[in-house]
Design a protein around this motif. Structure first.
Motif, PDB file in Angstrom:
ATOM      1  N   GLY A  92       0.589  -1.142   0.000  1.00  0.00           N
ATOM      2  CA  GLY A  92      -0.175  -0.212   0.144  1.00  0.00           C
ATOM      3  C   GLY A  92       0.778   1.358  -0.059  1.00  0.00           C
ATOM      4  N   THR A  93       2.117   1.173   0.008  1.00  0.00           N
ATOM      5  CA  THR A  93       2.982   2.489   0.150  1.00  0.00           C
ATOM      6  C   THR A  93       3.888   2.808  -1.146  1.00  0.00           C
ATOM      7  N   LEU A  94       3.849   3.830  -1.302  1.00  0.00           N
ATOM      8  CA  LEU A  94       4.558   4.230  -2.880  1.00  0.00           C
ATOM      9  C   LEU A  94       5.622   5.439  -2.022  1.00  0.00           C
ATOM     10  N   ILE A  95       6.906   5.485  -2.566  1.00  0.00           N
ATOM     11  CA  ILE A  95       7.686   6.472  -2.432  1.00  0.00           C
ATOM     12  C   ILE A  95       8.065   7.119  -4.004  1.00  0.00           C
ATOM     13  N   THR A  96       8.299   8.594  -3.862  1.00  0.00           N
ATOM     14  CA  THR A  96       8.511   9.137  -5.062  1.00  0.00           C
ATOM     15  C   THR A  96       9.365  10.604  -4.626  1.00  0.00           C
ATOM     16  N   THR A  97       9.507  11.281  -5.499  1.00  0.00           N
ATOM     17  CA  THR A  97      10.208  12.681  -5.122  1.00  0.00           C
ATOM     18  C   THR A  97       9.267  13.756  -5.733  1.00  0.00           C
ATOM     19  N   GLU A  98       9.319  14.911  -5.125  1.00  0.00           N
ATOM     20  CA  GLU A  98       8.308  16.135  -5.775  1.00  0.00           C
ATOM     21  C   GLU A  98       9.258  16.787  -6.890  1.00  0.00           C
ATOM     22  N   GLU A  99      10.785  16.541  -6.695  1.00  0.00           N
ATOM     23  CA  GLU A  99      11.460  17.153  -7.769  1.00  0.00           C
ATOM     24  C   GLU A  99      10.846  16.607  -9.298  1.00  0.00           C
ATOM     25  N   CYS A 100      10.624  15.229  -9.217  1.00  0.00           N
ATOM     26  CA  CYS A 100       9.993  14.704 -10.537  1.00  0.00           C
ATOM     27  C   CYS A 100       8.731  14.755 -10.803  1.00  0.00           C
ATOM     28  N   LEU A 101       7.919  13.998 -10.002  1.00  0.00           N
ATOM     29  CA  LEU A 101       6.550  14.046 -10.120  1.00  0.00           C
ATOM     30  C   LEU A 101       5.731  15.659  -9.950  1.00  0.00           C
ATOM     31  N   LEU A 102       6.152  16.293  -9.230  1.00  0.00           N
ATOM     32  CA  LEU A 102       5.663  17.557  -9.193  1.00  0.00           C
ATOM     33  C   LEU A 102       6.417  18.730 -10.259  1.00  0.00           C
ATOM     34  N   ASN A 103       7.257  18.215 -11.117  1.00  0.00           N
ATOM     35  CA  ASN A 103       8.033  19.080 -11.973  1.00  0.00           C
ATOM     36  C   ASN A 103       7.032  19.474 -13.095  1.00  0.00           C
ATOM     37  N   PRO A 104       7.020  20.711 -13.506  1.00  0.00           N
ATOM     38  CA  PRO A 104       5.953  21.223 -14.433  1.00  0.00           C
ATOM     39  C   PRO A 104       6.256  20.782 -15.758  1.00  0.00           C
ATOM     40  N   ASN A 105       7.447  20.003 -15.968  1.00  0.00           N
ATOM     41  CA  ASN A 105       7.750  19.343 -17.332  1.00  0.00           C
ATOM     42  C   ASN A 105       7.126  17.945 -17.372  1.00  0.00           C
ATOM     43  N   ARG A 106       6.273  17.606 -16.454  1.00  0.00           N
ATOM     44  CA  ARG A 106       5.490  16.237 -16.454  1.00  0.00           C
ATOM     45  C   ARG A 106       4.235  16.562 -16.608  1.00  0.00           C
ATOM     46  N   ASN A 107       3.580  16.983 -15.526  1.00  0.00           N
ATOM     47  CA  ASN A 107       2.025  17.136 -15.599  1.00  0.00           C
ATOM     48  C   ASN A 107       1.742  18.444 -15.088  1.00  0.00           C
ATOM     49  N   PRO A 108       1.837  19.570 -15.587  1.00  0.00           N
ATOM     50  CA  PRO A 108       1.712  20.929 -15.262  1.00  0.00           C
ATOM     51  C   PRO A 108       0.374  21.320 -14.680  1.00  0.00           C
ATOM     52  N   GLU A 109      -0.605  20.521 -15.375  1.00  0.00           N
ATOM     53  CA  GLU A 109      -2.085  20.842 -15.235  1.00  0.00           C
ATOM     54  C   GLU A 109      -2.474  20.281 -13.819  1.00  0.00           C
ATOM     55  N   MET A 110      -1.734  19.396 -13.049  1.00  0.00           N
ATOM     56  CA  MET A 110      -2.115  18.725 -12.171  1.00  0.00           C
ATOM     57  C   MET A 110      -1.546  19.042 -10.624  1.00  0.00           C
ATOM     58  N   SER A 111      -2.447  19.097  -9.772  1.00  0.00           N
ATOM     59  CA  SER A 111      -1.752  19.333  -8.318  1.00  0.00           C
ATOM     60  C   SER A 111      -1.449  17.981  -7.643  1.00  0.00           C
ATOM     61  N   ARG A 112      -0.643  18.278  -6.671  1.00  0.00           N
ATOM     62  CA  ARG A 112      -0.173  17.227  -5.853  1.00  0.00           C
ATOM     63  C   ARG A 112      -1.432  16.130  -5.659  1.00  0.00           C
ATOM     64  N   ALA A 113      -2.509  16.423  -5.199  1.00  0.00           N
ATOM     65  CA  ALA A 113      -3.174  15.710  -4.751  1.00  0.00           C
ATOM     66  C   ALA A 113      -3.964  14.965  -6.025  1.00  0.00           C
ATOM     67  N   THR A 114      -4.056  15.556  -7.274  1.00  0.00           N
ATOM     68  CA  THR A 114      -4.632  14.952  -8.465  1.00  0.00           C
ATOM     69  C   THR A 114      -3.646  13.875  -8.829  1.00  0.00           C
ATOM     70  N   ILE A 115      -2.290  14.141  -8.618  1.00  0.00           N
ATOM     71  CA  ILE A 115      -1.400  12.998  -9.006  1.00  0.00           C
ATOM     72  C   ILE A 115      -1.339  11.840  -7.926  1.00  0.00           C
ATOM     73  N   GLU A 116      -1.590  12.229  -6.751  1.00  0.00           N
ATOM     74  CA  GLU A 116      -1.672  11.080  -5.971  1.00  0.00           C
ATOM     75  C   GLU A 116      -2.730  10.303  -6.128  1.00  0.00           C
ATOM     76  N   HIS A 117      -4.032  10.972  -6.463  1.00  0.00           N
ATOM     77  CA  HIS A 117      -5.307  10.394  -7.013  1.00  0.00           C
ATOM     78  C   HIS A 117      -5.087   9.390  -7.962  1.00  0.00           C
ATOM     79  N   TRP A 118      -4.365   9.575  -8.982  1.00  0.00           N
ATOM     80  CA  TRP A 118      -3.953   8.584 -10.317  1.00  0.00           C
ATOM     81  C   TRP A 118      -2.787   7.795  -9.792  1.00  0.00           C
TER      82      TRP A 118
END
Length: 376
Positions: A177-203
């Motif tokens: 049930g646990t996932l580990i990631t980095t803000e530097e990557c998944l919150l980078n605007p060059n990946r999913n600029p239209e998505m919030s942290r909460a939206t990324i967590e949801h997916w």
């Protein structure tokens, strides 16, 4: 870096009413769960790999041979390199024609998921070559985008198209049930600029079946993937993580490690456990030598590799197979110490060190060029 317009870099929402993998009962197993196979790709790209990729091809052969001691290995090869790869790889390693733009199967290959009833499926993330048209590492990436679809047809398994730009090296899971990631990557605007942290967590929850996400601030210093977690920290067992560690406080990597340590020490996993953190020494710092920068095609559409550039070397970038751990040998000063730590962490597995500098020269390492297929 200049590119011509090409594929869209943002993902689309799933079709209305279409169930997600989590809703159907699928989840991503941990890498330390039992595997049916490992998937790799064959290096040949002349603007990534020096001297026609011949030194890198030998390193890939060594990795494939080590992993094949405990599980089936598939190596995908472009048609023009098929005969060369088949002749270099031992007969028990399966060579399949599977065209790619480069050889980073962890990032362009499928994320396999399983169901309690024994079904295997995969997640097909959006891929934009680690940053898209402005910041991506090469162009085009059209063949890479087709790899997941091809493997799903080869295996005859269901493929879920996810509405998220993500590479496999950006995530690690514990299978509970646990996932580990980095803000530097998944919150980078060059990946999913239209998505919030909460939206990324949801997916992530909907497509991987996780319920709890641990966010580390940054990945390794100057990691060209924008901070993939698999170069910094990984799960080695439920409640246990390995973390790269830099003792030199003058090194920029030191602050990154200490940031991550603070987060991990204060985190709990999805089962409510505190994490046990095992430190692996950082090799180097490692830099591209003058002779190592030669023999590479210099293209405007690809990431430059210049003499003196620092490389993001890490012993955390190892592969957990069924009976062996395949780790990179990167620095004679620290190789044996890192191997000894991994031997203690995995007492039932044999640790195999593979000379991996040629892989690192291309921008990644052993974990980056492999993708496990879980046994069901």
């Amino acid at each position: 870096m200049k590119h011509a317009p090409t594929f869209p870099t943002t993902a689309t929402e799933p079709l209305a009413g279409e169930p997600t993998p989590s809703a159907l009962g699928f989840s991503m197993p941990a890498e330390f769960a039992t595997h049916a196979a490992c998937w790799m790709l064959w290096p040949q790209r002349p603007d990534t790999w020096r001297y026609g990729a011949k030194p890198a091809q030998q390193a890939f052969v060594d990795v494939a041979v080590a992993i094949a001691e405990s599980e089936t290995v598939f190596v995908g090869v472009n048609d023009e390199q098929y005969e060369n790869a088949r002749n270099q790889l031992p007969a028990h390693i399966r060579v399949v024609e599977l065209s790619s733009n480069d050889a980073w199967m962890r990032d362009v290959g499928p994320t396999f998921i399983t169901h309690p009833d024994g079904r295997l499926a995969m997640v097909d993330w959006e891929f934009n070559a680690w940053g898209g048209l402005k910041e991506g590492l090469y162009f085009p990436w059209d063949k890479d985008k087709r790899i997941r679809c091809k493997i799903s047809e080869m295996l005859g398994i269901q493929r879920f198209e996810a509405p998220l730009v993500l590479e496999g090296g950006a995530i690690h899971v514990d299978g509970e049930g646990t996932l580990i990631t980095t803000e530097e990557c998944l919150l980078n605007p060059n990946r999913n600029p239209e998505m919030s942290r909460a939206t990324i967590e949801h997916w992530l929850q909907e497509y991987l079946g996780v319920s709890h996400i641990i966010w580390l601030p940054r990945g390794c210093y100057l990691d060209e993937t924008d901070g993939h977690v698999d170069n910094l920290c990984c799960f080695i067992a439920p409640g246990h993580v390995a973390l790269t560690w830099c003792e030199d406080e003058q090194d920029p990597q030191s602050a990154i490690c200490r940031e991550a340590l603070r987060v991990l020490e204060n985190a709990t996993d999805a089962q409510g456990r505190r994490l046990t953190i095992h430190k692996l020494p950082q090799p180097g710092p490692l830099h591209i030598a003058d002779d190592e920068a030669s023999g590479i095609d210099r293209l405007n559409s690809s990431h430059p590799r210049l003499p003196g550039d620092r490389m993001a070397g890490s012993y955390v970038n190892f592969y957990i197979s069924n009976s062996v751990i395949v780790m990179p040998l990167l620095d004679p000063r620290y190789d044996e110490k890192a191997k000894g730590i991994l031997s203690r962490l995995f007492p039932t597995k044999r640790v195999i060190g593979v000379t991996a500098r040629e892989i690192l020269l291309g921008g990644g390492n052993i974990h980056c060029i492999t993708q496990q297929q879980p046994r069901v």
